[in-house]
Design a protein around this motif. Sequence first.
Motif, PDB file in Angstrom:
ATOM      1  N   LYS A   1       0.724  -1.283  -0.028  1.00  0.00           N
ATOM      2  CA  LYS A   1       0.085   0.057  -0.025  1.00  0.00           C
ATOM      3  C   LYS A   1       0.982   1.193  -0.074  1.00  0.00           C
ATOM      4  O   LYS A   1       0.783   2.263  -0.866  1.00  0.00           O
ATOM      5  CB  LYS A   1      -0.885  -0.028   1.254  1.00  0.00           C
ATOM      6  CG  LYS A   1      -1.817   1.106   1.329  1.00  0.00           C
ATOM      7  CD  LYS A   1      -2.923   1.100   2.156  1.00  0.00           C
ATOM      8  CE  LYS A   1      -3.809   2.088   2.257  1.00  0.00           C
ATOM      9  NZ  LYS A   1      -4.648   2.200   1.103  1.00  0.00           N
ATOM     10  N   LEU A   2       1.920   1.241   0.695  1.00  0.00           N
ATOM     11  CA  LEU A   2       2.812   2.478   0.793  1.00  0.00           C
ATOM     12  C   LEU A   2       3.544   2.638  -0.646  1.00  0.00           C
ATOM     13  O   LEU A   2       3.882   3.749  -1.004  1.00  0.00           O
ATOM     14  CB  LEU A   2       3.740   2.310   1.988  1.00  0.00           C
ATOM     15  CG  LEU A   2       3.133   2.230   3.419  1.00  0.00           C
ATOM     16  CD1 LEU A   2       3.999   2.188   4.555  1.00  0.00           C
ATOM     17  CD2 LEU A   2       2.344   3.379   3.638  1.00  0.00           C
TER      18      LEU A   2
ATOM     19  N   SER B   1       4.247   5.892  -5.321  1.00  0.00           N
ATOM     20  CA  SER B   1       4.390   6.109  -6.589  1.00  0.00           C
ATOM     21  C   SER B   1       3.330   7.346  -7.159  1.00  0.00           C
ATOM     22  O   SER B   1       3.574   7.783  -8.125  1.00  0.00           O
ATOM     23  CB  SER B   1       3.809   5.005  -7.396  1.00  0.00           C
ATOM     24  OG  SER B   1       4.774   3.864  -7.334  1.00  0.00           O
ATOM     25  N   ASN B   2       2.282   7.554  -6.517  1.00  0.00           N
ATOM     26  CA  ASN B   2       1.248   8.470  -6.723  1.00  0.00           C
ATOM     27  C   ASN B   2       1.933   9.965  -6.179  1.00  0.00           C
ATOM     28  O   ASN B   2       0.826  10.955  -6.312  1.00  0.00           O
ATOM     29  CB  ASN B   2      -0.089   8.145  -5.937  1.00  0.00           C
ATOM     30  CG  ASN B   2      -0.629   6.960  -6.704  1.00  0.00           C
ATOM     31  OD1 ASN B   2      -0.395   6.523  -7.774  1.00  0.00           O
ATOM     32  ND2 ASN B   2      -1.438   6.284  -5.925  1.00  0.00           N
ATOM     33  N   ASN B   3       2.718  10.062  -5.466  1.00  0.00           N
ATOM     34  CA  ASN B   3       3.182  11.308  -4.889  1.00  0.00           C
ATOM     35  C   ASN B   3       4.691  11.628  -5.325  1.00  0.00           C
ATOM     36  O   ASN B   3       5.206  12.517  -4.607  1.00  0.00           O
ATOM     37  CB  ASN B   3       3.084  11.243  -3.337  1.00  0.00           C
ATOM     38  CG  ASN B   3       1.612  11.220  -2.676  1.00  0.00           C
ATOM     39  OD1 ASN B   3       1.167  12.179  -2.436  1.00  0.00           O
ATOM     40  ND2 ASN B   3       1.134   9.941  -2.545  1.00  0.00           N
ATOM     41  N   LEU B   4       5.073  11.363  -6.189  1.00  0.00           N
ATOM     42  CA  LEU B   4       6.487  11.693  -6.692  1.00  0.00           C
ATOM     43  C   LEU B   4       6.310  13.080  -7.407  1.00  0.00           C
ATOM     44  O   LEU B   4       5.391  13.945  -7.743  1.00  0.00           O
ATOM     45  CB  LEU B   4       6.693  10.851  -8.019  1.00  0.00           C
ATOM     46  CG  LEU B   4       6.792   9.291  -8.124  1.00  0.00           C
ATOM     47  CD1 LEU B   4       7.188   8.597  -9.318  1.00  0.00           C
ATOM     48  CD2 LEU B   4       8.002   9.024  -7.088  1.00  0.00           C
TER      49      LEU B   4
ATOM     50  N   LEU C   1       2.845   9.212   3.687  1.00  0.00           N
ATOM     51  CA  LEU C   1       2.891   7.753   3.833  1.00  0.00           C
ATOM     52  C   LEU C   1       2.739   7.172   5.365  1.00  0.00           C
ATOM     53  O   LEU C   1       2.047   6.434   5.272  1.00  0.00           O
ATOM     54  CB  LEU C   1       4.221   7.451   3.268  1.00  0.00           C
ATOM     55  CG  LEU C   1       4.534   7.559   1.802  1.00  0.00           C
ATOM     56  CD1 LEU C   1       6.145   6.883   1.425  1.00  0.00           C
ATOM     57  CD2 LEU C   1       3.401   7.117   0.910  1.00  0.00           C
ATOM     58  N   VAL C   2       3.174   8.061   6.195  1.00  0.00           N
ATOM     59  CA  VAL C   2       2.944   7.636   7.463  1.00  0.00           C
ATOM     60  C   VAL C   2       1.546   7.716   8.090  1.00  0.00           C
ATOM     61  O   VAL C   2       0.838   7.078   8.509  1.00  0.00           O
ATOM     62  CB  VAL C   2       3.783   8.517   8.630  1.00  0.00           C
ATOM     63  CG1 VAL C   2       3.416   8.155  10.073  1.00  0.00           C
ATOM     64  CG2 VAL C   2       5.395   8.123   8.383  1.00  0.00           C
TER      65      VAL C   2
END
Length: 237
Positions: A91-92, A97-100, A108-109
């Motif tokens: 999931k992380l 990959s969606n927050n590059l 992520l935390v």
Amino acid sequence: MSYKEDQEGEIEALESIYNTDFIVVEDSPFYKFKIRLCASSTDLEFSTDPTCFLIFTYTKKYPEEPPLVDIWAEEDDPFFDDLKKEELKEKLQDEASNNLGMVMIFTLVSIAQEWLAESLDLEKTRIQEERERIRTEAEEAEKRRFMGTPVTVQNFLSWKEKFDAELASMKKVEKEDKDRKLTGRELFLRDKTLIESDLKYLEEGGEAVAVDESLFEDLDNLDLDDIEDLDVDDIED
């Protein structure tokens, strides 16, 4: 701003946000650090609260590239088995990959914390449903114990077959018992009126006779046919 500057700036922000839950493992050639993740499990009756560490490692071009992600938990953790750790890790990685292009560790935390809370709620529901299933099965078993087994043609015929067999066996034993010649002792034990009739006869004769019952104890060994063959003179002798 360079990748290095972005990374160092994020490290300072993470230290101020997570305090003692943030630990730098390495700072060269790239930062490697871990952040403690924990949730209360009071309702789940776990021996300890589910706890893991999210381990991140920057790459050369982070945040243009996703960080390396790993999950660590104690082997005896009541929640984080290998399946759960792999599920959270995937999931992380997908979220990374969606927050590059932007620093993303705090995001992520936060996603990991939401996932943990939802997973614990699902586990709580599963445990409650399992307890309800066990309770329902116990109640149904108790009802069946008092109600008995519903009668069907099949189980009635099976019961009747066993009943008829037992009844035939009892009748056979009873017939064999009737056909068997009783000993003198068995006659007296079975029909007490035999003793009472003899006493009554003696009393009507004007005499009260005391009967020694021990005289009849050896009647089992007495053959009545032999007595019939004896001559009166032999008895007197």
